[in-house]
Design a protein around this motif. Sequence first.
Motif, mmCIF file in Angstrom:
data_model
loop_
_atom_site.group_PDB
_atom_site.id
_atom_site.type_symbol
_atom_site.label_atom_id
_atom_site.label_comp_id
_atom_site.label_asym_id
_atom_site.label_seq_id
_atom_site.Cartn_x
_atom_site.Cartn_y
_atom_site.Cartn_z
ATOM 1 N N CYS A 147 37.110 34.330 43.838
ATOM 2 C CA CYS A 147 36.926 34.332 45.287
ATOM 3 C C CYS A 147 36.530 32.961 45.801
ATOM 4 N N CYS A 189 32.784 30.399 41.869
ATOM 5 C CA CYS A 189 32.975 31.450 40.865
ATOM 6 C C CYS A 189 33.908 30.981 39.752
ATOM 7 N N CYS A 222 29.391 36.305 40.332
ATOM 8 C CA CYS A 222 29.787 36.580 41.717
ATOM 9 C C CYS A 222 28.776 37.487 42.429
ATOM 10 N N CYS A 245 36.883 39.696 41.682
ATOM 11 C CA CYS A 245 36.637 38.301 41.327
ATOM 12 C C CYS A 245 36.150 38.275 39.884
ATOM 13 N N ARG A 284 29.030 40.638 50.345
ATOM 14 C CA ARG A 284 28.841 41.194 48.991
ATOM 15 C C ARG A 284 27.873 42.375 48.988
HETATM 16 ZN ZN ZN Z 1 33.413 35.539 43.173
#
Ligand code: ZN
Length: 126
Positions: free
Chosen positions: A46, A50, A12, A7, A20
């Motif tokens: 993503c 973002c 992010c 991403c 994550r």
């Molecule tokens: Zn992201």
Amino acid sequence: MSELKLCQGPLCHTYHTQDRLKGPKDNKTYQTRRRSSFYYGQSNFCSLNCQNDWFYEYGNKAIDHFGRLNEVKHLTEENAWSKRYDWRTSTGESHRHYFLNTITQEQRPLTEAQFDDNNYTLNTGE
Ligand SMILES: [Zn+2]
């Protein structure tokens, strides 16, 4: 195996979500999301969040780099051609693709290949 994309959202890794959180058990960190494809921003982000983070950080630079619009644009008969199609699954016919001039309402037939070709246009002005 297809290569995973990262991403491009500059923040992010700062969002605390379970997917994550990666790494060895005793040393997990929140990381930038990796996927084979993304839904947002031509598969670069993503999430819309973002994508917005990226624009907030780089939007002005990007617009200045590719050319800032400095004059209004006008919709005229010459640039009002828009690709359309009628969905005809219920009648058994194939879908009808056509150009519609949104100023004059004139319609002109279009092949499916021409419809799919992003460079094919009847527009002669911007
Ligand atoms: Zn992201």
